[in-house]
Design a protein around this motif. Structure first.
Motif, PDB file in Angstrom:
ATOM      1  N   VAL A 210      50.551  59.677 -17.504  1.00 26.86           N
ATOM      2  CA  VAL A 210      52.148  59.788 -17.310  1.00 26.86           C
ATOM      3  C   VAL A 210      51.258  60.335 -18.927  1.00 26.86           C
ATOM      4  CG1 VAL A 210      53.956  59.530 -18.168  1.00 26.86           C
ATOM      5  CG2 VAL A 210      53.239  59.211 -16.231  1.00 26.86           C
ATOM      6  N   ALA A 211      51.202  59.412 -19.908  1.00 23.70           N
ATOM      7  CA  ALA A 211      50.745  59.893 -21.756  1.00 23.70           C
ATOM      8  C   ALA A 211      49.951  60.854 -21.568  1.00 23.70           C
ATOM      9  CB  ALA A 211      50.041  58.948 -21.588  1.00 23.70           C
ATOM     10  N   LEU A 212      49.064  60.564 -20.710  1.00 25.16           N
ATOM     11  CA  LEU A 212      48.178  62.675 -21.652  1.00 25.16           C
ATOM     12  C   LEU A 212      48.719  63.723 -20.641  1.00 25.16           C
ATOM     13  CD1 LEU A 212      44.902  63.501 -20.969  1.00 25.16           C
ATOM     14  CD2 LEU A 212      44.449  63.340 -19.106  1.00 25.16           C
ATOM     15  N   ALA A 213      49.445  63.114 -19.937  1.00 25.45           N
ATOM     16  CA  ALA A 213      50.322  64.889 -19.185  1.00 25.45           C
ATOM     17  C   ALA A 213      51.471  64.716 -20.456  1.00 25.45           C
ATOM     18  CB  ALA A 213      51.093  64.601 -18.422  1.00 25.45           C
ATOM     19  N   ALA A 214      52.154  64.251 -21.087  1.00 22.86           N
ATOM     20  CA  ALA A 214      52.545  64.095 -22.619  1.00 22.86           C
ATOM     21  C   ALA A 214      51.842  64.324 -23.425  1.00 22.86           C
ATOM     22  CB  ALA A 214      53.785  62.423 -22.751  1.00 22.86           C
ATOM     23  N   ALA A 215      50.731  64.014 -23.719  1.00 20.08           N
ATOM     24  CA  ALA A 215      49.737  65.007 -24.485  1.00 20.08           C
ATOM     25  C   ALA A 215      49.359  65.946 -25.284  1.00 20.08           C
ATOM     26  CB  ALA A 215      48.765  63.509 -24.997  1.00 20.08           C
ATOM     27  N   ILE A 216      49.040  66.648 -23.684  1.00 18.65           N
ATOM     28  CA  ILE A 216      49.190  67.950 -23.357  1.00 18.65           C
ATOM     29  C   ILE A 216      50.365  68.595 -23.552  1.00 18.65           C
ATOM     30  CG2 ILE A 216      48.873  70.015 -21.704  1.00 18.65           C
ATOM     31  CD1 ILE A 216      46.658  67.347 -20.021  1.00 18.65           C
ATOM     32  N   ALA A 217      51.245  68.393 -23.376  1.00 15.04           N
ATOM     33  CA  ALA A 217      52.443  68.751 -23.028  1.00 15.04           C
ATOM     34  C   ALA A 217      53.133  68.984 -24.902  1.00 15.04           C
ATOM     35  CB  ALA A 217      54.138  68.519 -22.532  1.00 15.04           C
ATOM     36  N   ILE A 218      53.590  68.598 -25.531  1.00 15.84           N
ATOM     37  CA  ILE A 218      53.303  67.907 -26.833  1.00 15.84           C
ATOM     38  C   ILE A 218      52.210  69.044 -27.461  1.00 15.84           C
ATOM     39  CG2 ILE A 218      53.612  66.709 -28.227  1.00 15.84           C
ATOM     40  CD1 ILE A 218      54.840  64.274 -26.576  1.00 15.84           C
ATOM     41  N   SER A 219      50.926  68.716 -27.390  1.00 11.43           N
ATOM     42  CA  SER A 219      49.743  69.521 -28.491  1.00 11.43           C
ATOM     43  C   SER A 219      50.441  71.004 -27.982  1.00 11.43           C
ATOM     44  CB  SER A 219      48.891  69.321 -27.186  1.00 11.43           C
ATOM     45  OG  SER A 219      49.090  69.359 -26.264  1.00 11.43           O
ATOM     46  N   LEU A 220      51.177  71.564 -26.861  1.00  9.86           N
ATOM     47  CA  LEU A 220      50.769  73.210 -26.869  1.00  9.86           C
ATOM     48  C   LEU A 220      52.504  73.194 -27.750  1.00  9.86           C
ATOM     49  CD1 LEU A 220      50.176  73.457 -22.228  1.00  9.86           C
ATOM     50  CD2 LEU A 220      48.800  74.193 -24.745  1.00  9.86           C
ATOM     51  N   PHE A 221      53.326  72.750 -27.055  1.00  9.83           N
ATOM     52  CA  PHE A 221      54.766  72.796 -27.553  1.00  9.83           C
ATOM     53  C   PHE A 221      53.948  72.983 -29.343  1.00  9.83           C
ATOM     54  CE2 PHE A 221      58.047  71.213 -30.245  1.00  9.83           C
ATOM     55  CZ  PHE A 221      58.534  72.528 -29.503  1.00  9.83           C
ATOM     56  N   THR A 222      53.545  71.680 -29.892  1.00 12.80           N
ATOM     57  CA  THR A 222      52.850  72.071 -31.544  1.00 12.80           C
ATOM     58  C   THR A 222      52.354  72.625 -31.808  1.00 12.80           C
ATOM     59  OG1 THR A 222      53.141  68.890 -31.795  1.00 12.80           O
ATOM     60  CG2 THR A 222      52.642  69.984 -33.070  1.00 12.80           C
ATOM     61  N   ALA A 223      51.110  73.409 -31.029  1.00  7.58           N
ATOM     62  CA  ALA A 223      50.337  74.421 -31.375  1.00  7.58           C
ATOM     63  C   ALA A 223      50.823  75.909 -31.633  1.00  7.58           C
ATOM     64  CB  ALA A 223      49.597  74.736 -30.353  1.00  7.58           C
ATOM     65  N   ASN A 224      51.997  75.258 -30.725  1.00  7.91           N
ATOM     66  CA  ASN A 224      53.123  76.934 -30.730  1.00  7.91           C
ATOM     67  C   ASN A 224      53.974  77.024 -32.042  1.00  7.91           C
ATOM     68  OD1 ASN A 224      53.667  79.441 -28.642  1.00  7.91           O
ATOM     69  ND2 ASN A 224      55.915  78.345 -29.337  1.00  7.91           N
ATOM     70  N   ARG A 225      53.997  75.825 -32.463  1.00 10.61           N
ATOM     71  CA  ARG A 225      55.284  75.789 -33.260  1.00 10.61           C
ATOM     72  C   ARG A 225      54.474  75.642 -34.741  1.00 10.61           C
ATOM     73  NH1 ARG A 225      60.536  74.359 -32.735  1.00 10.61           N
ATOM     74  NH2 ARG A 225      60.656  74.502 -35.527  1.00 10.61           N
ATOM     75  N   ILE A 226      53.124  75.879 -34.643  1.00 12.16           N
ATOM     76  CA  ILE A 226      52.321  75.474 -35.885  1.00 12.16           C
ATOM     77  C   ILE A 226      50.963  76.307 -36.127  1.00 12.16           C
ATOM     78  CG2 ILE A 226      50.230  74.469 -36.951  1.00 12.16           C
ATOM     79  CD1 ILE A 226      51.498  71.637 -35.574  1.00 12.16           C
ATOM     80  N   ILE A 227      50.646  76.898 -34.845  1.00 12.32           N
ATOM     81  CA  ILE A 227      49.526  77.836 -35.205  1.00 12.32           C
ATOM     82  C   ILE A 227      50.208  79.303 -35.436  1.00 12.32           C
ATOM     83  CG2 ILE A 227      48.152  78.721 -33.962  1.00 12.32           C
ATOM     84  CD1 ILE A 227      47.289  75.857 -32.840  1.00 12.32           C
ATOM     85  N   VAL A 228      51.301  79.661 -34.092  1.00 11.59           N
ATOM     86  CA  VAL A 228      51.854  80.761 -34.420  1.00 11.59           C
ATOM     87  C   VAL A 228      52.196  81.807 -36.101  1.00 11.59           C
ATOM     88  CG1 VAL A 228      53.496  82.631 -33.542  1.00 11.59           C
ATOM     89  CG2 VAL A 228      52.644  81.322 -31.376  1.00 11.59           C
ATOM     90  N   PRO A 229      52.796  80.678 -36.049  1.00 16.15           N
ATOM     91  CA  PRO A 229      53.348  81.371 -37.438  1.00 16.15           C
ATOM     92  C   PRO A 229      52.198  80.998 -38.433  1.00 16.15           C
ATOM     93  CG  PRO A 229      54.879  79.383 -37.090  1.00 16.15           C
ATOM     94  CD  PRO A 229      53.799  79.422 -35.804  1.00 16.15           C
ATOM     95  N   ILE A 230      51.423  80.425 -38.640  1.00 14.21           N
ATOM     96  CA  ILE A 230      49.832  80.402 -39.357  1.00 14.21           C
ATOM     97  C   ILE A 230      49.082  82.042 -39.002  1.00 14.21           C
ATOM     98  CG2 ILE A 230      47.564  79.333 -40.115  1.00 14.21           C
ATOM     99  CD1 ILE A 230      48.731  76.721 -39.802  1.00 14.21           C
ATOM    100  N   ARG A 231      49.098  81.991 -37.764  1.00 18.30           N
ATOM    101  CA  ARG A 231      48.438  83.609 -37.040  1.00 18.30           C
ATOM    102  C   ARG A 231      49.300  85.014 -37.649  1.00 18.30           C
ATOM    103  NH1 ARG A 231      46.750  82.129 -31.012  1.00 18.30           N
ATOM    104  NH2 ARG A 231      44.989  81.307 -31.075  1.00 18.30           N
ATOM    105  N   CYS A 232      50.609  84.371 -37.805  1.00 13.91           N
ATOM    106  CA  CYS A 232      51.346  85.626 -38.534  1.00 13.91           C
ATOM    107  C   CYS A 232      50.530  85.674 -40.053  1.00 13.91           C
ATOM    108  CB  CYS A 232      52.519  85.210 -38.435  1.00 13.91           C
ATOM    109  SG  CYS A 232      53.951  85.403 -36.420  1.00 13.91           S
ATOM    110  N   LEU A 233      50.356  84.487 -40.700  1.00 13.00           N
ATOM    111  CA  LEU A 233      50.090  84.908 -42.124  1.00 13.00           C
ATOM    112  C   LEU A 233      49.342  85.269 -42.122  1.00 13.00           C
ATOM    113  CD1 LEU A 233      52.233  81.453 -43.042  1.00 13.00           C
ATOM    114  CD2 LEU A 233      52.075  83.507 -43.816  1.00 13.00           C
ATOM    115  N   MET A 234      47.900  84.416 -41.183  1.00 14.70           N
ATOM    116  CA  MET A 234      46.641  85.371 -40.905  1.00 14.70           C
ATOM    117  C   MET A 234      46.851  87.034 -41.086  1.00 14.70           C
ATOM    118  SD  MET A 234      44.239  82.298 -38.590  1.00 14.70           S
ATOM    119  CE  MET A 234      43.139  83.364 -39.119  1.00 14.70           C
ATOM    120  N   GLN A 235      47.454  87.036 -39.658  1.00 13.56           N
ATOM    121  CA  GLN A 235      47.406  88.956 -39.824  1.00 13.56           C
ATOM    122  C   GLN A 235      48.017  88.827 -41.502  1.00 13.56           C
ATOM    123  OE1 GLN A 235      49.453  89.581 -36.486  1.00 13.56           O
ATOM    124  NE2 GLN A 235      48.283  88.529 -35.229  1.00 13.56           N
ATOM    125  N   ALA A 236      49.235  88.479 -41.642  1.00 12.44           N
ATOM    126  CA  ALA A 236      50.035  89.231 -42.830  1.00 12.44           C
ATOM    127  C   ALA A 236      49.099  89.575 -44.094  1.00 12.44           C
ATOM    128  CB  ALA A 236      51.098  89.006 -43.080  1.00 12.44           C
TER     129      ALA A 236
END
Length: 371
Positions: free
Chosen positions: A81-107
């Motif tokens: 259960v902890a592993l599944a939670a880690a995957i879900a949280i990492s995907l959510f966090t990565a989406n909140r962090i990486i998407v803005p950073i990629r936008c900044l990279m492209q800009a």
């Protein structure tokens, strides 16, 4: 399948691995703690049961085995259960962090390619949101700088074209015998050459001022002598245009700690601008007075004034209230920028005030006293 190099260079993969490592360490610590404490807990529980009822050894061993199996099963399920939670949280966090950073990279790549009008979306009030706001501010400032640079190129091209065209016409006239080879003709060429020299000197001075490469020879100076010297150098020009020039500078003002040539340059620039924008019959008043540990220099005129929207930009590079490209109606917008750098290099400050078009303007700067 990602290679180790791709994982090493992927922020999302690093975030997932960080969460996974935390979960694995937590599960290992939990399992180790359970394995260490479980025998003691089981024995204590069995002894408590034996004290209340007589049980055979087989029942105690069976209880011990089932209890151990249950604990191990719960530990495994908790780890999954902890592993599944880690995957879900990492995907959510990565989406909140990486998407803005990629936008900044492209800009950033767009800005590097010269597209300064690009703005990135602001996703929140956290550090990433602040980074996006700062990036947008930087892009906006770069866009304004690029506009001023393009305007400068046009202004300089026009300023160079006019005297060069005049000199070419005179030289062609001399070659064709249309113009007489007399001192008046040569003086007209000399006038155009001096005009080009002034433009080049202004540009060189601006470059040194912005790079803070000009040197200052600081010494105690009388405010009255500074103002009087600048006024004397421009008195004939004021008389030719029929503009009254007045001075109000008490002789008992404390000396300022300044470079005489540089501050005279500032005063000449302010007085020259006042003369340029004040019609015949107008007045220009130069005043100096004590302002705490500073001396305040004030140049006010009854000229055409400055619109409120232009006041914050007067000291910007290449900015002119009059957008026409004639030096007689505004110059190249360099003098006030140079004056700002000079005053600030002395530890002072310069600003402009005006009640609006037709109501004159006032330029003020302060310098620290020699005390």
């Amino acid at each position: 399948m990602r290679t180790p190099w791709q994982i090493r260079n992927s922020l999302g993969a690093k975030l997932f691995l960080s969460y996974l490592i935390v979960i694995v360490v937590g599960v290992v610590v939990l399992a180790g703690t359970v394995q260490m404490q479980m025998p003691v807990a089981i024995e204590r529980h069995i002894q408590r049961m034996e004290s209340h009822m007589m049980t055979d050894p087989g029942l105690a061993e069976d209880l011990r085995t089932n209890f151990t199996a249950a604990i191990n099963e719960i530990t495994v399920i908790a780890g999954l259960v902890a592993l599944a939670a880690a995957i879900a949280i990492s995907l959510f966090t990565a989406n909140r962090i990486i998407v803005p950073i990629r936008c900044l990279m492209q800009a950033s790549q767009e800005v590097a390619a010269g597209n300064f009008d690009l703005q990135v979306p602001i996703t929140g009030n956290d550090e990433l949101g602040e980074l996006a706001r700062v990036f947008n501010q930087m892009a906006g400032e770069l866009a304004r700088t690029e506009q001023r640079r393009m305007a400068l190129i046009g202004d300089v091209a026009h300023e160079l074209r006019t005297p060069l065209s005049n000199m070419r016409a005179v030289i062609e006239g001399l070659a064709d015998g249309v113009l007489p080879a007399n001192p008046a003709t040569y003086r007209s060429v000399q006038k155009e050459i001096m005009r080009l020299q002034r433009l080049v000197q202004d540009l060189e001075e601006l470059s040194r001022a912005q790079a803070e490469q000009f040197s200052l020879v600081l010494q105690p100076l009388s405010p009255r002598s500074l103002v009087a010297g600048a006024i004397e150098r421009l008195r004939l020009q004021y008389e030719d245009k029929d503009v009254q020039l007045r001075m109000t500078v008490p002789s008992d003002l404390p000396p300022v700690y300044a470079d005489a040539a540089r501050i005279t340059q500032v005063l000449l620039n302010l007085l020259g601008n006042a003369l340029q924008y004040t019609p015949s019959g107008g007045q220009v008043h130069v005043e100096a007075r004590r302002d705490g540990r500073f001396v305040r220099f004030i140049v006010s005129d009854t000229g055409i004034g400055v619109p409120a929207a232009d006041l914050p930009h007067l000291f910007e590079r290449f900015y002119r209230v009059d957008k026409s490209r004639s030096r007689a109606s505004g110059g190249s917008g360099i003098g006030l920028t140079i004056s700002k750098h000079i005053v600030e290099a002395h530890g002072g400050r310069i600003w402009a005030e005006s009640e609006g078009p037709g109501k004159g303007s006032t330029f003020t700067f302060i310098l620290p006293t020699a005390h």
